[in-house]
Design a protein around this motif. Sequence first.
Motif, short mmCIF file in Angstrom:
data_model
loop_
_atom_site.label_atom_id
_atom_site.label_comp_id
_atom_site.label_asym_id
_atom_site.label_seq_id
_atom_site.Cartn_x
_atom_site.Cartn_y
_atom_site.Cartn_z
N LEU A 57 -8.39 26.39 -1.25
CA LEU A 57 -7.23 25.51 -1.23
C LEU A 57 -6.92 25.00 -2.63
N VAL A 58 -5.66 24.63 -2.85
CA VAL A 58 -5.25 24.01 -4.10
C VAL A 58 -4.45 22.74 -3.77
N SER A 59 -4.40 21.83 -4.75
CA SER A 59 -3.68 20.57 -4.57
C SER A 59 -2.69 20.40 -5.72
N PRO A 60 -1.55 21.09 -5.64
CA PRO A 60 -0.57 20.99 -6.74
C PRO A 60 0.06 19.62 -6.87
N THR A 61 0.16 18.89 -5.76
CA THR A 61 0.59 17.50 -5.81
C THR A 61 -0.58 16.63 -5.37
N ALA A 62 -0.64 15.43 -5.91
CA ALA A 62 -1.74 14.53 -5.59
C ALA A 62 -1.25 13.09 -5.71
N HIS A 63 -1.71 12.24 -4.80
CA HIS A 63 -1.32 10.83 -4.78
C HIS A 63 -2.34 9.98 -5.53
N ALA A 64 -1.83 9.15 -6.43
CA ALA A 64 -2.67 8.18 -7.12
C ALA A 64 -1.77 7.11 -7.72
N PRO A 65 -2.22 5.87 -7.73
CA PRO A 65 -1.40 4.79 -8.27
C PRO A 65 -1.28 4.89 -9.79
N LEU A 66 -0.07 4.76 -10.26
CA LEU A 66 0.23 4.76 -11.69
C LEU A 66 0.91 3.46 -12.14
N LEU A 67 1.44 2.70 -11.18
CA LEU A 67 2.35 1.61 -11.50
C LEU A 67 1.85 0.25 -11.03
N SER A 68 0.65 0.17 -10.50
CA SER A 68 0.15 -1.08 -9.93
C SER A 68 -1.30 -1.29 -10.35
N THR A 110 14.35 -7.25 -6.56
CA THR A 110 15.32 -7.66 -7.57
C THR A 110 15.67 -6.46 -8.44
N ALA A 111 16.84 -6.53 -9.07
CA ALA A 111 17.25 -5.46 -9.98
C ALA A 111 16.28 -5.35 -11.15
N GLU A 112 15.80 -6.49 -11.62
CA GLU A 112 14.86 -6.48 -12.74
C GLU A 112 13.55 -5.82 -12.34
N GLY A 113 13.12 -6.07 -11.13
CA GLY A 113 11.90 -5.44 -10.65
C GLY A 113 12.04 -3.93 -10.55
N VAL A 114 13.16 -3.47 -10.03
CA VAL A 114 13.40 -2.03 -9.92
C VAL A 114 13.46 -1.40 -11.30
N ASP A 115 14.12 -2.07 -12.23
CA ASP A 115 14.23 -1.53 -13.58
C ASP A 115 12.86 -1.45 -14.25
N ASP A 116 12.00 -2.43 -13.98
CA ASP A 116 10.65 -2.40 -14.54
C ASP A 116 9.86 -1.22 -13.99
N ILE A 117 9.96 -0.98 -12.69
CA ILE A 117 9.29 0.18 -12.09
C ILE A 117 9.78 1.47 -12.76
N SER A 118 11.09 1.58 -12.91
CA SER A 118 11.68 2.79 -13.50
C SER A 118 11.19 2.99 -14.93
N GLU A 119 11.21 1.91 -15.71
CA GLU A 119 10.81 2.02 -17.12
C GLU A 119 9.33 2.38 -17.25
N ARG A 120 8.51 1.79 -16.39
CA ARG A 120 7.08 2.11 -16.44
C ARG A 120 6.84 3.59 -16.15
N LEU A 121 7.53 4.11 -15.16
CA LEU A 121 7.35 5.52 -14.83
C LEU A 121 7.90 6.41 -15.93
N ASN A 122 9.01 6.01 -16.53
CA ASN A 122 9.58 6.79 -17.63
C ASN A 122 8.60 6.91 -18.80
N PHE A 157 16.67 3.06 -8.64
CA PHE A 157 15.48 3.64 -9.23
C PHE A 157 15.72 5.10 -9.64
N VAL A 158 16.29 5.87 -8.74
CA VAL A 158 16.56 7.29 -9.03
C VAL A 158 17.50 7.41 -10.24
#
Length: 274
Positions: A57-68, A110-122, A157-158
Amino acid sequence: MTLPLASVQLYTLADELSADPAGSLERLAAMGLRTVEAFDFVRRPQELRAALDAAGLVSPTAHAPLLSDELWTPDGAIPTPAPEVVLEAAATLGARTVIDPFVAPERWATAEGVDDISERLNTLVERAAAFDLQVGYHNHAQEFVASFDGQTAYERFVARTDPRVQLELDLYWAVVGGQDPVALAASLGDRLLAVHVKDGIAPAENPFRPGAERFGSDALDQRRPGEGEVALAEALRAASAVQYAVIEYDNPPGDVFADIAASLAFLRDGGLAR
């Protein structure tokens, strides 16, 4: 369009995997699966990689927290390591995309919260590229509670994330959030790497709304594909670029391996995945 690969989120059989990792993975492989989606791999990437290799088996996608700093799930909180630790573990595992599976509801309010999530992932896009990885996000239903300027928090976010950030759309949770999963899948275009194939009856109210009590997965009425209210086949056909159709149950209705087999049959017999 090339059909997506059938996969399974290993959280579905967390108990079975904990009790018998090798045997559980071998049972998935015996069903004809070749692709899985790992979770909780950061503390044991080499061990899990060896078990996957042994089962073919292979796991090309994997779940792990990056933003919390701490990942809350319906079944308990998980402390989170630094992003570089996550990315190094994902590379060891052999993953290609690390997907953050959950960001707390209050951060989507909040809009600020969403923008922070987006920026962190970027900011993680280039850091992940150094490990030959991509990053992505998997929704629940909290992303569809608040709206700003005619956009849901998820749509905001998208729009604000780097186009290289991959999206994994959980079709069941989108319905719980009051969304049309077919229209949403179509709207995400090339950004949509994977979908979570999960059916059931949505709760009367979004369990992630403000003031809602926290819940456990055992409170969810989830069913085998075709037995609930999620338009799974239609959404998969509307997803123009999806690469992985990931079977998942938060609350399997019966024997978990039989439930996974039923989902796999739904996908392959229906011409929805290979």
